[in-house]
Design an enzyme around this catalytic site. Structure first.
Site, PDB file in Angstrom:
ATOM      1  N   HIS A   1      -3.371   6.729   2.000  1.00 27.60           N
ATOM      2  CA  HIS A   1      -3.791   5.406   1.500  1.00 27.60           C
ATOM      3  C   HIS A   1      -5.167   5.095   2.106  1.00 27.60           C
ATOM      4  O   HIS A   1      -5.387   5.236   3.309  1.00 27.60           O
ATOM      5  CB  HIS A   1      -2.757   4.364   1.914  1.00 27.60           C
TER       6      HIS A   1
ATOM      7  N   ASN B   1     -10.232  -0.769   0.089  1.00 28.29           N
ATOM      8  CA  ASN B   1      -8.774  -0.640   0.082  1.00 28.29           C
ATOM      9  C   ASN B   1      -8.225  -1.288  -1.199  1.00 28.29           C
ATOM     10  O   ASN B   1      -8.245  -2.507  -1.337  1.00 28.29           O
ATOM     11  CB  ASN B   1      -8.234  -1.339   1.337  1.00 28.29           C
TER      12      ASN B   1
ATOM     13  N   CYS C   1       0.819  -1.226   0.000  1.00 27.36           N
ATOM     14  CA  CYS C   1       0.000   0.000   0.000  1.00 27.36           C
ATOM     15  C   CYS C   1       0.851   1.275   0.000  1.00 27.36           C
ATOM     16  O   CYS C   1       0.317   2.381  -0.152  1.00 27.36           O
ATOM     17  CB  CYS C   1      -0.939  -0.015   1.185  1.00 27.36           C
TER      18      CYS C   1
HETATM   19  O1  UT7 Z   1      -3.816  -1.496   3.576  1.00 27.53           O
HETATM   20  C1  UT7 Z   1      -2.859  -1.758   4.536  1.00 27.53           C
HETATM   21  C2  UT7 Z   1      -3.158  -1.150   5.805  1.00 27.53           C
HETATM   22  N1  UT7 Z   1      -4.289  -1.782   6.442  1.00 27.53           N
HETATM   23  C3  UT7 Z   1      -4.880  -1.164   7.432  1.00 27.53           C
HETATM   24  O2  UT7 Z   1      -4.514  -0.074   7.762  1.00 27.53           O
HETATM   25  C4  UT7 Z   1      -5.993  -1.868   8.187  1.00 27.53           C
HETATM   26  C5  UT7 Z   1      -5.913  -1.470   9.643  1.00 27.53           C
HETATM   27  N2  UT7 Z   1      -6.906  -2.128  10.491  1.00 27.53           N
HETATM   28  C6  UT7 Z   1      -8.231  -1.821  10.423  1.00 27.53           C
HETATM   29  O3  UT7 Z   1      -8.653  -1.053   9.593  1.00 27.53           O
HETATM   30  C7  UT7 Z   1      -9.142  -2.424  11.468  1.00 27.53           C
HETATM   31  O4  UT7 Z   1      -8.374  -3.061  12.469  1.00 27.53           O
HETATM   32  C8  UT7 Z   1     -10.177  -3.446  10.898  1.00 27.53           C
HETATM   33  C9  UT7 Z   1     -11.220  -2.743  10.058  1.00 27.53           C
HETATM   34  C10 UT7 Z   1      -9.450  -4.500  10.070  1.00 27.53           C
HETATM   35  C11 UT7 Z   1     -10.913  -4.148  12.049  1.00 27.53           C
HETATM   36  O5  UT7 Z   1     -11.564  -3.181  12.863  1.00 27.53           O
HETATM   37  P1  UT7 Z   1     -11.380  -3.212  14.455  1.00 27.53           P
HETATM   38  O6  UT7 Z   1     -12.203  -2.135  15.009  1.00 27.53           O
HETATM   39  O7  UT7 Z   1      -9.886  -3.156  14.727  1.00 27.53           O
HETATM   40  O8  UT7 Z   1     -11.994  -4.588  14.819  1.00 27.53           O
HETATM   41  P2  UT7 Z   1     -11.318  -5.831  15.587  1.00 27.53           P
HETATM   42  O9  UT7 Z   1     -10.414  -6.578  14.687  1.00 27.53           O
HETATM   43  O10 UT7 Z   1     -10.788  -5.383  16.924  1.00 27.53           O
HETATM   44  O11 UT7 Z   1     -12.596  -6.709  15.887  1.00 27.53           O
HETATM   45  C12 UT7 Z   1     -13.620  -6.246  16.793  1.00 27.53           C
HETATM   46  C13 UT7 Z   1     -14.712  -7.308  16.828  1.00 27.53           C
HETATM   47  C14 UT7 Z   1     -14.187  -8.715  17.066  1.00 27.53           C
HETATM   48  O12 UT7 Z   1     -15.141  -9.395  17.866  1.00 27.53           O
HETATM   49  P3  UT7 Z   1     -14.897  -9.598  19.439  1.00 27.53           P
HETATM   50  O13 UT7 Z   1     -13.595 -10.322  19.559  1.00 27.53           O
HETATM   51  O14 UT7 Z   1     -14.830  -8.203  20.012  1.00 27.53           O
HETATM   52  O15 UT7 Z   1     -16.082 -10.375  19.866  1.00 27.53           O
HETATM   53  C15 UT7 Z   1     -14.145  -9.326  15.697  1.00 27.53           C
HETATM   54  O16 UT7 Z   1     -14.301 -10.729  15.732  1.00 27.53           O
HETATM   55  O17 UT7 Z   1     -15.365  -7.348  15.563  1.00 27.53           O
HETATM   56  C16 UT7 Z   1     -15.352  -8.689  15.056  1.00 27.53           C
HETATM   57  N3  UT7 Z   1     -15.240  -8.601  13.610  1.00 27.53           N
HETATM   58  C17 UT7 Z   1     -16.309  -8.496  12.815  1.00 27.53           C
HETATM   59  N4  UT7 Z   1     -17.615  -8.440  13.077  1.00 27.53           N
HETATM   60  C18 UT7 Z   1     -18.449  -8.313  12.039  1.00 27.53           C
HETATM   61  C19 UT7 Z   1     -14.103  -8.592  12.838  1.00 27.53           C
HETATM   62  N5  UT7 Z   1     -14.445  -8.470  11.544  1.00 27.53           N
HETATM   63  C20 UT7 Z   1     -15.798  -8.417  11.500  1.00 27.53           C
HETATM   64  C21 UT7 Z   1     -16.714  -8.290  10.465  1.00 27.53           C
HETATM   65  N6  UT7 Z   1     -18.036  -8.233  10.773  1.00 27.53           N
HETATM   66  N7  UT7 Z   1     -16.336  -8.205   9.171  1.00 27.53           N
END
Ligand code: UT7
Length: 335
Positions: free
Chosen positions: A260, A290, A117
């Protein structure tokens, strides 16, 4: 890093291309346990474009390149150099030569840059070096990726994020006084490569190498989302501040923040840390998700076509992602 600058760099035009197939959050909700509400609230994404053809990377890169070239007075045959930033080549030896052939740029040397990216920013900086030291005059820089081909469509943590696309910019040497590219700042932290990667794996490991061969393939994208999020929100503002500082500028001088397009929350968190008003943040995540190396040139081209960016505007671009790599490029825009 210092270099001997004999020429300025002018951005003559930009272009972009995306596949026709549009996949909404609702559609993904039928495939994995997620919802439009979760995806939109956590990322700002509503839909993404997905390519279905095996030649899609080259097709999109070609369309974006021709879109840009058609806005200039130069033809493909005038190009000296083509740099294709992609992490999803259709040939491990590189895809830039196929782009060179397809657009008919037979005089141009062409090569790929793999930096996920951050790829477009690093490719722009690379192109700038060749122009500023007088080696080449007309350069095509393309960011294109088809991450859909490496996405595990049953992994809800990643499959909601990515889309396919391509963006291009035509750079030309000019007098130092007309220079558009003011400065850059690049970083890598390879210690954390495994926070976001598409790992290579080999069959028949260590056994019967000569009789059975050792066949390489790649796994799906894996990402430690939270860690990458924290990395982006802390390192990108530092990179922007370092780059601004090297030019004796401050965040008040920024007209457009073009990051990005990974997550809308990252865009606004970085803006907030730099005290940049949200109206100055360019975002098209809702439509494309993305698109990796394509995301910055795609958003730049749209902002230019929408006449958002005006003569004399200062644009700060930052890419960040796998590697881990991150980097900033500062541009003064002149038509
Ligand atoms: O391009 C390269 C650079 N990439 C990035 O910069 C990406 C950076 N990261 C992010 O944008 C975020 O971390 C994500 C969008 C990938 C995830 O968001 P988050 O707020 O960090 O969520 P999380 O991974 O902490 O997950 C929170 C909860 C979890 O459930 P529990 O453990 O709290 O019960 C996940 O299992 O959300 C759950 N979860 C989902 N729920 C519904 C994870 N993905 C999903 C989903 N739908 N698609």
């Amino acid at each position: 890093m210092k270099s001997s600058i004999t020429q300025g760099v002018k951005i003559l035009a930009t272009g972009s291309a995306v596949p026709d197939l549009c996949i909404s959050n609702e559609l993904i909700s039928n495939m994995v346990d997620t919802s439009d509400e979760w995806i939109f609230n956590r990322t700002g994404i509503k839909e993404r474009r997905i390519s279905s053809s095996p030649t899609s990377l080259i097709d999109m890169a070609t369309a974006a390149s021709m879109n840009a070239l058609n806005k200039t007075h130069i033809n493909a045959i005038d190009l000296d150099l083509i740099i294709l930033a992609t992490s999803t080549p259709n040939d491990l030896f590189g895809s830039a030569s196929q782009l060179q052939a397809k657009i008919g740029a037979s005089k141009a040397i062409a090569f790929d840059i793999t930096a996920a990216c951050s790829g477009f920013v690093i490719a722009m900086v690379t192109a700038t070096q060749f122009i500023q030291n007088g080696s080449y005059s007309n350069v095509l820089v393309v960011g294109a990726d088809v991450l859909s081909k490496w996405t595990n469509w049953s992994d809800r943590r990643t499959c909601i994020l990515f889309g396919d696309g391509a963006g291009a910019a035509i750079l030309q040497s000019c007098s130092v006084l007309e220079n558009n590219i003011l400065g850059f700042h690049l970083n890598t932290n390879g210690q954390k490569f495994d926070q976001l990667n598409i790992q290579c794996e080999y069959s028949n490991h260590d056994k019967n190498f000569f009789s059975k061969g050792l066949k390489g393939s790649f796994k799906y994208i894996t990402m430690h989302g939270k860690e990458v999020y924290k990395f982006a929100v802390s390192k990108v503002p530092q990179s922007i501040q370092a780059c601004l500082g090297s030019l004796n500028l401050s965040s008040e001088n920024i007209d457009w923040l073009l990051l990005h397009q990974a997550n809308e929350r990252i865009l606004y968190a970085v803006a907030s840390r730099l005290m940049i008003p949200s109206e100055k943040v360019i975002s098209n995540l809702a439509k494309y998700g993305n698109t990796s190396a394509a995301s910055i040139p795609l958003a730049l081209n749209e902002a230019l076509e929408d006449n958002k960016i005006q003569n004399g505007d200062l644009i700060v671009m930052s890419g960040f992602g796998a590697g881990l790599t991150w980097g900033t490029l500062i541009i003064k825009w002149y038509r």
